[in-house]
Design an enzyme around this catalytic site. Structure first.
Site, mmCIF file in Angstrom:
data_model
loop_
_atom_site.group_PDB
_atom_site.id
_atom_site.type_symbol
_atom_site.label_atom_id
_atom_site.label_comp_id
_atom_site.label_asym_id
_atom_site.label_seq_id
_atom_site.Cartn_x
_atom_site.Cartn_y
_atom_site.Cartn_z
ATOM 1 N N THR A 155 0.880 -1.163 0.000
ATOM 2 C CA THR A 155 0.000 0.000 0.000
ATOM 3 C C THR A 155 0.920 1.216 0.000
ATOM 4 O OG1 THR A 155 -0.125 0.158 2.418
ATOM 5 C CG2 THR A 155 -1.807 -1.185 1.318
ATOM 6 N N HIS A 156 0.539 2.237 -0.747
ATOM 7 C CA HIS A 156 1.385 3.441 -0.893
ATOM 8 C C HIS A 156 2.771 3.094 -1.446
ATOM 9 C CE1 HIS A 156 -1.647 5.568 1.511
ATOM 10 N NE2 HIS A 156 -1.597 4.536 2.336
ATOM 11 N N SER A 277 19.536 -2.301 -24.422
ATOM 12 C CA SER A 277 19.925 -0.904 -24.625
ATOM 13 C C SER A 277 20.985 -0.820 -25.710
ATOM 14 C CB SER A 277 20.471 -0.317 -23.317
ATOM 15 O OG SER A 277 21.143 0.900 -23.541
ATOM 16 N N LYS A 283 21.486 -3.988 -19.759
ATOM 17 C CA LYS A 283 20.062 -3.695 -19.608
ATOM 18 C C LYS A 283 19.171 -4.795 -20.198
ATOM 19 C CE LYS A 283 18.394 -0.525 -18.218
ATOM 20 N NZ LYS A 283 18.100 0.752 -18.881
ATOM 21 N N GLU A 290 5.753 -1.430 -20.845
ATOM 22 C CA GLU A 290 5.732 0.032 -20.925
ATOM 23 C C GLU A 290 4.831 0.496 -22.074
ATOM 24 O OE1 GLU A 290 10.228 0.675 -19.086
ATOM 25 O OE2 GLU A 290 9.881 0.938 -21.223
ATOM 26 N N TYR A 317 -29.001 13.641 -37.520
ATOM 27 C CA TYR A 317 -27.632 13.454 -37.980
ATOM 28 C C TYR A 317 -26.956 14.799 -38.233
ATOM 29 C CZ TYR A 317 -23.549 11.919 -40.566
ATOM 30 O OH TYR A 317 -22.251 11.704 -40.961
ATOM 31 N N GLN A 322 -19.091 12.219 -38.531
ATOM 32 C CA GLN A 322 -18.053 11.586 -39.335
ATOM 33 C C GLN A 322 -16.773 11.409 -38.519
ATOM 34 O OE1 GLN A 322 -17.763 12.314 -43.659
ATOM 35 N NE2 GLN A 322 -15.738 13.163 -43.231
#
Length: 462
Positions: A155-156, A277, A283, A290, A317, A322
């Site tokens: 939590t937090h 990387s 890496k 992501e 309409y 569109q």
């Protein structure tokens, strides 16, 4: 070929055409426009507007056009037609002559596009549903493989209490179950056919719209022509459903990104779903998660856009509508693709059990168990909470875990503590205590997993 004329005596400005035309994106509705036209041709035959021969010619021409689109979905883009409706009509006219010009009797592009878009949306929603089920299956498999692996819950973003890894995975199963329900609800509410509502006031052709709806796979015909041609509620509902589902996906991705970091090390990324990387050889980046997190913003933006398009429109309409398609087409694609990617990459994610357990034992995560222990000895919880906090302070000053304190040290805070406190402070004892429904106790999680699997099997079986 423009589907309007007569009262116009001047040619359309090229700049206006470029701004006005929609074929560049609504060509995706080609098959749906053809399907709606085939159903409409049958309706015109039943209404006595066209003959059996003309109906057969239209049916064959439209069937040939459908085959051509199957072979090359981008075929309409080779022309300069205004939109997909004019493309279909121009192709038929080139092949059938005046017979093709009868097809548009009693209908408008307003009810036609509303029908096309519902047909397309229904098809794409089915694809999204399959991908969502695939994501659920992958999560259930991940939970199953995690078995009794324990990790810190947060939590937090601070260590809070230990939980089973399977319990974590099942939390997202619950979210995706709700997403599936929202998707199904939205699809059910869009199950009405606008075709035959004309431009706004209804068709002038004596046609059975319920038969027309059935022909296109709808449960019923739309009941109000004004509403039918201007209704885009289903786009908003599905966009909102997608936004919430993608938000869940983003939260999962954020968890995984952190859990795979060097600071946590709870999960391991397989090479097949990692990138490196260009500069730093060491890496191993969670790019896929992501990107899943990043695409959520894109989907949320499309939801806001469609709401802004609709918020000030009078009946019925308006050309603003569109602008309902490009963003929605991209939203449905991003939603489906993201779910399918999640289903594909989860099997390549593994649990570092040793590191998870080590982390779960840190951060005084058994402080609540100590408070619960004191409650079992008769102490009110508020007093027990304070005593446990004081002992955490004692232990932290000595850089020791709670269970490393001596009995004498503990009894200086509370005389209620005896030797039986130490078994109560183990990881297993703390989790076993969370045995109420929805808790992380081993038995509860096993039952929750079994129930989720059973529910999933029933959903897949239909």
């Amino acid at each position: 070929m423009a589907m309007w004329g007569g009262r116009f005596t001047e040619a359309t400005l090229s700049e206006f055409r470029d701004f006005n035309d929609s074929l560049s994106f609504d060509y995706l509705l080609a098959q749906q426009d053809i399907a709606a036209s085939r159903a409409w041709a049958k309706g015109l035959l039943q209404a006595g507007i066209i003959t059996d021969i003309e109906a057969a010619q239209l049916e064959q021409g439209l069937a040939d056009l459908a085959m051509a689109i199957d072979a090359d979905p981008r075929l309409p883009l080779q022309t300069t037609e205004e939109d997909i409706h004019s493309w279909v009509e121009s192709q038929l006219t080139a092949k059938l002559g005046s017979v093709a010009k009868k097809l548009h009797t009693g209908r408008s592009r307003n009810d036609l596009v509303a029908t096309d878009l519902r047909l397309w949306t229904r098809l794409q929603a089915g694809t999204v549903r399959k991908s969502l089920l695939a994501a659920l299956a992958a999560l259930l498999e991940f939970a199953d493989k995690a078995e009794q692996a324990v990790m810190p819950g947060f939590t937090h973003l601070q260590r809070a209490q230990p939980v089973l890894v399977a319990h974590w995975a099942l939390a997202y199963v619950e979210m995706f179950k709700r997403d599936l329900g929202r998707l199904d609800d939205a699809v059910a509410r869009m199950d009405s056919c606008p075709l035959g509502c004309g431009a706004l006031a209804g068709t002038g052709v004596n046609i059975d719209r319920n038969v027309l709806a059935s022909e296109l796979g709808f449960s019923h015909a739309a009941l109000n022509s004004l509403d039918a041609v201007s209704d885009r509620d289903y786009l908003v509902e599905l966009s909102a459903s997608a936004s919430l589902c993608m938000t869940h996906l983003s939260r999962l991705s954020e968890d995984v990104i952190f859990f795979c970091s060097g600071e946590a090390g709870f999960f391991k990324l397989g090479d097949a779903i990692s990138s490196g990387s260009s500069l730093m050889p060491q890496k191993k980046n969670p790019d896929v998660f992501e990107l899943l997190r990043g695409k959520t913003g894109r989907v949320l933006g499309h939801l806001v856009a469609i709401l802004h398009v609709l918020k000030g429109l009078p009946l019925a309409y308006n050309k603003d509508m569109q602008e309902d398609k490009q963003g929605f087409f991209d939203l449905m694609h991003s939603w489906q693709q993201s779910l399918l990617v999640l289903a594909t990459v989860l099997p390549h994610l593994s649990v570092n059990r040793e590191q998870c357990r080590k982390a779960a034992e840190l951060g005084y995560s058994n402080a609540t168990d100590l408070a619960d222990y004191l409650v079992s000895k008769g102490m009110p919880f508020r007093d027990a909470h304070e005593c446990a906090g004081e002992l955490v302070l004692v232990a932290s000053k000595q850089q020791l875990p709670l269970e490393a304190l001596t009995l004498q040290q503990m009894q200086q805070i509370s005389a209620l503590i005896t030797d039986d406190v130490y078994p109560a402070l183990t990881l297993e004892a703390g989790m076993a205590r969370r045995c109420a429904l929805g808790g992380t106790a081993t038995g509860q999680v096993a039952a929750a997993l079994a129930n989720a699997k059973s529910w999933f099997e029933q959903v897949v079986a239909g």
